[in-house]
Design a protein around this motif. Structure first.
Motif, PDB file in Angstrom:
ATOM      1  N   ASP A  84     108.482  98.631  72.875  1.00  0.00           N
ATOM      2  CA  ASP A  84     109.678  97.913  72.433  1.00  0.00           C
ATOM      3  C   ASP A  84     109.762  97.690  70.925  1.00  0.00           C
ATOM      4  N   ASP A  85     108.760  98.138  70.168  1.00  0.00           N
ATOM      5  CA  ASP A  85     108.856  98.034  68.715  1.00  0.00           C
ATOM      6  C   ASP A  85     109.539  99.262  68.111  1.00  0.00           C
ATOM      7  N   ASN A  86     109.941 100.184  68.947  1.00  0.00           N
ATOM      8  CA  ASN A  86     110.598 101.406  68.517  1.00  0.00           C
ATOM      9  C   ASN A  86     112.086 101.283  68.811  1.00  0.00           C
ATOM     10  N   GLU A  87     112.949 101.689  67.899  1.00  0.00           N
ATOM     11  CA  GLU A  87     114.392 101.541  68.127  1.00  0.00           C
ATOM     12  C   GLU A  87     114.916 102.401  69.273  1.00  0.00           C
ATOM     13  N   GLN A  88     114.145 103.391  69.708  1.00  0.00           N
ATOM     14  CA  GLN A  88     114.545 104.204  70.857  1.00  0.00           C
ATOM     15  C   GLN A  88     114.572 103.382  72.141  1.00  0.00           C
ATOM     16  N   VAL A  89     113.802 102.301  72.180  1.00  0.00           N
ATOM     17  CA  VAL A  89     113.629 101.494  73.387  1.00  0.00           C
ATOM     18  C   VAL A  89     114.183 100.102  73.124  1.00  0.00           C
ATOM     19  N   LYS A  90     115.119  99.675  73.986  1.00  0.00           N
ATOM     20  CA  LYS A  90     115.746  98.372  73.752  1.00  0.00           C
ATOM     21  C   LYS A  90     116.144  97.738  75.080  1.00  0.00           C
ATOM     22  N   LEU A  91     115.902  96.437  75.193  1.00  0.00           N
ATOM     23  CA  LEU A  91     116.409  95.642  76.303  1.00  0.00           C
ATOM     24  C   LEU A  91     117.575  94.831  75.769  1.00  0.00           C
ATOM     25  N   PHE A  92     118.683  94.816  76.513  1.00  0.00           N
ATOM     26  CA  PHE A  92     119.794  93.972  76.087  1.00  0.00           C
ATOM     27  C   PHE A  92     120.402  93.258  77.289  1.00  0.00           C
ATOM     28  N   ASP A  93     120.994  92.108  77.003  1.00  0.00           N
ATOM     29  CA  ASP A  93     121.590  91.262  78.028  1.00  0.00           C
ATOM     30  C   ASP A  93     122.906  91.830  78.531  1.00  0.00           C
ATOM     31  N   LYS A  94     123.123  91.652  79.829  1.00  0.00           N
ATOM     32  CA  LYS A  94     124.431  91.863  80.425  1.00  0.00           C
ATOM     33  C   LYS A  94     124.664  90.710  81.394  1.00  0.00           C
ATOM     34  N   THR A  95     125.909  90.308  81.538  1.00  0.00           N
ATOM     35  CA  THR A  95     126.205  89.162  82.407  1.00  0.00           C
ATOM     36  C   THR A  95     127.118  89.522  83.570  1.00  0.00           C
ATOM     37  N   ARG A  96     127.434  90.786  83.703  1.00  0.00           N
ATOM     38  CA  ARG A  96     128.255  91.266  84.807  1.00  0.00           C
ATOM     39  C   ARG A  96     127.568  92.476  85.427  1.00  0.00           C
ATOM     40  N   TYR A  97     128.119  92.972  86.530  1.00  0.00           N
ATOM     41  CA  TYR A  97     127.505  94.124  87.190  1.00  0.00           C
ATOM     42  C   TYR A  97     127.357  95.317  86.246  1.00  0.00           C
ATOM     43  N   SER A  98     128.417  95.671  85.541  1.00  0.00           N
ATOM     44  CA  SER A  98     128.388  96.830  84.656  1.00  0.00           C
ATOM     45  C   SER A  98     127.689  96.514  83.348  1.00  0.00           C
ATOM     46  N   ALA A  99     126.895  97.466  82.879  1.00  0.00           N
ATOM     47  CA  ALA A  99     126.242  97.321  81.581  1.00  0.00           C
ATOM     48  C   ALA A  99     127.243  97.407  80.430  1.00  0.00           C
ATOM     49  N   PHE A 100     128.459  97.851  80.709  1.00  0.00           N
ATOM     50  CA  PHE A 100     129.498  97.944  79.678  1.00  0.00           C
ATOM     51  C   PHE A 100     130.331  96.669  79.559  1.00  0.00           C
ATOM     52  N   ALA A 101     130.445  95.892  80.627  1.00  0.00           N
ATOM     53  CA  ALA A 101     131.326  94.719  80.642  1.00  0.00           C
ATOM     54  C   ALA A 101     130.798  93.624  79.711  1.00  0.00           C
ATOM     55  N   GLY A 102     131.551  93.327  78.665  1.00  0.00           N
ATOM     56  CA  GLY A 102     131.193  92.262  77.744  1.00  0.00           C
ATOM     57  C   GLY A 102     130.030  92.573  76.817  1.00  0.00           C
ATOM     58  N   THR A 103     129.654  93.845  76.695  1.00  0.00           N
ATOM     59  CA  THR A 103     128.560  94.241  75.792  1.00  0.00           C
ATOM     60  C   THR A 103     129.085  95.256  74.782  1.00  0.00           C
ATOM     61  N   ASP A 104     128.254  95.583  73.809  1.00  0.00           N
ATOM     62  CA  ASP A 104     128.622  96.612  72.836  1.00  0.00           C
ATOM     63  C   ASP A 104     127.954  97.957  73.161  1.00  0.00           C
ATOM     64  N   LEU A 105     127.618  98.176  74.430  1.00  0.00           N
ATOM     65  CA  LEU A 105     126.930  99.399  74.830  1.00  0.00           C
ATOM     66  C   LEU A 105     127.703 100.652  74.436  1.00  0.00           C
ATOM     67  N   ASP A 106     128.993 100.704  74.713  1.00  0.00           N
ATOM     68  CA  ASP A 106     129.775 101.893  74.381  1.00  0.00           C
ATOM     69  C   ASP A 106     129.709 102.181  72.879  1.00  0.00           C
ATOM     70  N   LEU A 107     129.838 101.161  72.068  1.00  0.00           N
ATOM     71  CA  LEU A 107     129.754 101.330  70.619  1.00  0.00           C
ATOM     72  C   LEU A 107     128.390 101.876  70.207  1.00  0.00           C
ATOM     73  N   ARG A 108     127.326 101.307  70.760  1.00  0.00           N
ATOM     74  CA  ARG A 108     125.969 101.769  70.423  1.00  0.00           C
ATOM     75  C   ARG A 108     125.767 103.228  70.824  1.00  0.00           C
ATOM     76  N   LEU A 109     126.263 103.603  71.990  1.00  0.00           N
ATOM     77  CA  LEU A 109     126.131 104.987  72.452  1.00  0.00           C
ATOM     78  C   LEU A 109     126.907 105.937  71.548  1.00  0.00           C
ATOM     79  N   ARG A 110     128.130 105.577  71.214  1.00  0.00           N
ATOM     80  CA  ARG A 110     128.962 106.446  70.376  1.00  0.00           C
ATOM     81  C   ARG A 110     128.396 106.569  68.959  1.00  0.00           C
ATOM     82  N   GLU A 111     127.814 105.494  68.417  1.00  0.00           N
ATOM     83  CA  GLU A 111     127.176 105.567  67.098  1.00  0.00           C
ATOM     84  C   GLU A 111     126.083 106.630  67.083  1.00  0.00           C
TER      85      GLU A 111
END
Length: 185
Positions: free
Chosen positions: A95-122
């Protein structure tokens, strides 16, 4: 050449997988541990992104819709929200490598209310490999959102599980027939 794919390890926590987890799928979830571990390591070694979108809740949150459906689970700062077994050990050692990351989600989808799509597109990621639990809930809702955002989907059958086997099988068919996902045995 940079990688254009990522592995999403969805909700592989003690509450969803351990025998005494608050909302466990038990043995089916435990059975996929080595597949997740091995796939994470292979993709990491290949230079791919390995991300852990992980459900998080507050105890007694009367406004969250899941409160009416499920017992309290994945409460921030608890053992139940920690990653399960060898997958936790793998994450902790990377987890000290930027390739590996844990992030919070509060709904079923990992996209709902997160910036996942932005991170993937970057990172110009266009292909998502999905593993974790539950096949018919959080993995499914993440896959539907990914499909609607035009990502190519790869579902690792030996890397997903649920507490409802009929729904698990239905979801695998849905991934293939309605979302055009590649199903890897």
């Amino acid at each position: 050449m940079p990688s254009h794919q990522a592995l999403l390890v969805i909700d592989y926590t003690n509450d969803f997988v351990a025998d005494n987890g608050a909302l466990t799928c038990g043995a089916p979830g435990q059975k996929i541990e080595s597949r997740i571990f091995n796939l994470a390591e292979d993709m990491y070694q290949n230079g791919d992104w390995v991300w852990f979108p992980t459900d998080v809740h507050k105890a007694g949150d009367k406004y969250h819709p899941e409160t009416k459906l499920f017992p309290t689970h994945n409460v921030r700062g608890t053992w139940g929200r920690e990653l399960f077994g060898g997958v936790k050990d793998w994450f902790d050692s990377h987890d000290d490598n930027e390739q590996v990351k844990l992030f919070d989600k509060t709904r079923y989808s990992a996209f709902a209310g997160t910036d996942l799509d932005l991170r993937l597109r970057e990172r110009k990621i266009d292909t998502l490999h999905l593993v974790g639990v539950c096949t018919d809930i959080c993995v499914l809702h993440t896959a539907v959102d990914a499909y609607n955002l035009n990502y190519k989907l790869v579902i690792h059958e030996a890397g997903v599980a649920s507490f409802n086997q009929a729904s698990h099988k239905w979801a695998l068919e849905h991934f293939k027939n309605c979302l055009g996902a590649e199903i890897v045995k």
